[in-house]
Scaffold this motif. Structure first.
Motif, PDB file in Angstrom:
ATOM      1  N   LEU A  80       0.829  -1.195   0.000  1.00 33.77           N
ATOM      2  CA  LEU A  80       0.000   0.000   0.000  1.00 33.77           C
ATOM      3  C   LEU A  80       0.869   1.253   0.000  1.00 33.77           C
ATOM      4  O   LEU A  80       2.032   1.221   0.422  1.00 33.77           O
ATOM      5  CB  LEU A  80      -0.927   0.004   1.218  1.00 33.77           C
ATOM      6  CG  LEU A  80      -1.964  -1.128   1.269  1.00 33.77           C
ATOM      7  CD1 LEU A  80      -2.775  -1.048   2.549  1.00 33.77           C
ATOM      8  CD2 LEU A  80      -2.881  -1.082   0.056  1.00 33.77           C
TER       9      LEU A  80
ATOM     10  N   CYS B 224      -0.346   4.993   4.487  1.00 33.61           N
ATOM     11  CA  CYS B 224      -1.670   4.372   4.670  1.00 33.61           C
ATOM     12  C   CYS B 224      -1.741   3.642   6.008  1.00 33.61           C
ATOM     13  O   CYS B 224      -0.790   2.975   6.407  1.00 33.61           O
ATOM     14  CB  CYS B 224      -1.961   3.386   3.535  1.00 33.61           C
ATOM     15  SG  CYS B 224      -2.583   4.137   2.036  1.00 33.61           S
TER      16      CYS B 224
ATOM     17  N   GLU C 265     -10.999   5.444   3.128  1.00 31.52           N
ATOM     18  CA  GLU C 265      -9.723   5.840   2.544  1.00 31.52           C
ATOM     19  C   GLU C 265      -8.965   4.668   1.922  1.00 31.52           C
ATOM     20  O   GLU C 265      -8.011   4.856   1.164  1.00 31.52           O
ATOM     21  CB  GLU C 265      -8.841   6.528   3.601  1.00 31.52           C
ATOM     22  CG  GLU C 265      -8.483   5.678   4.800  1.00 31.52           C
ATOM     23  CD  GLU C 265      -9.457   5.793   5.951  1.00 31.52           C
ATOM     24  OE1 GLU C 265      -9.057   5.529   7.094  1.00 31.52           O
ATOM     25  OE2 GLU C 265     -10.628   6.172   5.684  1.00 31.52           O
ATOM     26  N   LEU C 266      -9.392   3.429   2.243  1.00 29.44           N
ATOM     27  CA  LEU C 266      -8.742   2.243   1.684  1.00 29.44           C
ATOM     28  C   LEU C 266      -9.611   1.536   0.639  1.00 29.44           C
ATOM     29  O   LEU C 266      -9.253   0.453   0.159  1.00 29.44           O
ATOM     30  CB  LEU C 266      -8.401   1.253   2.803  1.00 29.44           C
ATOM     31  CG  LEU C 266      -7.367   1.713   3.839  1.00 29.44           C
ATOM     32  CD1 LEU C 266      -7.219   0.664   4.939  1.00 29.44           C
ATOM     33  CD2 LEU C 266      -6.020   1.979   3.187  1.00 29.44           C
TER      34      LEU C 266
END
Length: 430
Positions: free
Chosen positions: A71, A75, A95-96
């Motif tokens: 990622l 993150c 957000e992911l």
């Protein structure tokens, strides 16, 4: 070094083994090894120190380490999940969301063969039966699975019924208060997380749920756990259910009539208002019609209109709103023994106190709750706690002493001053 075997075959000689030593041991000799250990080893075999390379590949590293490398930098890594049988349940943060399939693939690969399906909760709960919506991100799309809790086996379709593995300890805590041969009433039974263990303990259980899929799997689970003779299953609105089992002569509601009509159309699915757990052969001795069901229960265990020991209300989003259903449900002439203990689950917000919860409960019940036991089940969210309020049903409520005034109490309440209203309409059930 965790997860690395320290004794392996020697690639150069199949008759020899390599003992992997610490990286602190130099290639030059054995000075770092205590002399007494070397002396003990010398008495057994000849040995020498040689260099050996340990390769730590993808299989070695845990999911969070892999995701940290895959990622974007910065993150917040998400690798935790709830396990339901072979299913891993994620709640991917917004957000992911762009990386949800990557995250699911890594979790699936790192947890095989136990995990075969990875899914993510989507949207808010808006259906009548409060079952979350899911999207399968990786693996087998089948959501029918099996869960084991304290010796009981539960089969379920996770896409059709409600289940929360985090409540396992709560199921055990409450059932531990029940005694063999006690009568238990479960108003929102689901697939049986309370009903099945209680029946396995020797209790007589009246279990109800409005979700037809929950009823289906509750029937299956009574058979799997061999408690079909101790669990009597109903598919009704909770108010209709508690009135039906405590007063079989009460008028049948429109909802109950609708269910009976559906039973005629689909007899293989709904034989009557009361759903029997038994096979066709077993139904020769245990009738599924309303009158025969009541007669059979009366012969074996005594009618619930005469005695119930515990009533479970496991629907925390709205169970408190059902407390008014107990007003006048028992007849003083028929009732035997102590009045039942109510176990009502609910949510409490950060700005509320247990006194607020009790005040709202009493306003719906129409009476004062004496000596309640309030148990904090778990934190559902940063500002939301799940509680279990246990109390003995007040006599004036049970026998309808305040039946005439309860409607007046409800009418006079100013809804703008009811602090519990927000908590009752939350969008998820935990």
């Amino acid at each position: 070094m965790p997860r690395v075997r320290h004794i392996i075959h020697d690639p150069a000689d199949p008759d020899k083994r390599l003992i992997i030593l610490s990286e602190e041991i130099s290639d030059a000799g054995l000075s770092e090894i205590p002399a007494e250990k070397l002396a003990s080893l010398s008495c057994i075999t000849d040995f020498e120190v040689i260099p050996h390379q340990v390769v730590l590949d993808y299989d070695y590293w845990p999911a969070d380490h892999i995701l940290k490398g895959l990622l974007p930098r910065g993150c917040d890594i998400q690798s935790a999940f709830e396990t339901i049988g072979h299913i891993a349940h994620l709640n991917i943060r917004d957000e992911l969301a762009a990386y949800k399939h990557l995250i699911a693939s890594v979790i699936l690969e790192k947890n095989k063969p136990k995990i075969r399906t990875v899914l993510n909760k989507v949207g808010t709960i808006s259906n009548q039966f409060r079952v979350p919506k899911f999207e399968v991100l990786a693996g087998d799309p089948c959501l029918v699975t099996e869960v084991k809790q304290y010796g009981a086996i539960f089969q379920l379709d996770y896409g059709l019924v409600y289940w929360n593995s985090r409540l396992e300890h709560e199921h055990k805590r409450l059932v531990s208060q029940f005694l063999p041969k006690q009568v238990i009433c479960d108003m929102f039974a689901g697939i049986g997380p309370f009903a099945i263990p209680a029946a396995r303990k020797g209790c007589i259980v009246y279990a109800n749920d409005l979700n037809p899929d929950s009823v289906k799997y509750l029937k299956i689970n009574t058979k799997i756990n061999k408690v079909i003779n101790r669990v009597h299953i109903f598919k009704m609105d909770a108010r209709d259910f508690i009135r039906h089992i405590t007063n079989p002569e009460a008028p049948i509601s429109a909802a109950e009539n609708q269910f009976k009509a559906a039973a005629k159309d689909k007899p293989q699915e709904n034989e009557a208002v009361v759903l029997s757990c038994l096979t066709r052969d077993e139904n020769r001795i245990y009738k599924s019609s309303r009158n025969d069901m009541d007669a059979q229960i009366d012969l074996e265990f005594g009618m619930p209109s005469e005695h119930i020991d515990h009533i479970i209300m496991n629907l925390p989003a709205s169970a408190l709103d059902f407390l008014d259903a107990f007003n006048g449900i028992f007849s003083k002439e028929r009732w035997k023994g102590k009045l039942p203990c109510i176990h009502c689950y609910c949510f409490m917000r950060a700005h509320e106190s247990t006194a607020d919860v009790l005040k709202f409960a009493e306003s719906v019940l129409g009476s004062t709750i004496v000596d309640p036991a309030i148990w904090e089940v778990r934190d559902v969210a940063p500002n939301k706690v799940m509680l279990c309020i246990s109390f003995d049903l007040p006599e004036d409520v049970a026998f309808g002493v305040n039946k005439k005034i309860i409607s007046t109490i409800s009418a006079e309440q100013d809804t703008t001053k009811r602090p519990r209203l927000e908590a009752r309409t939350c969008s998820s059930c935990s």
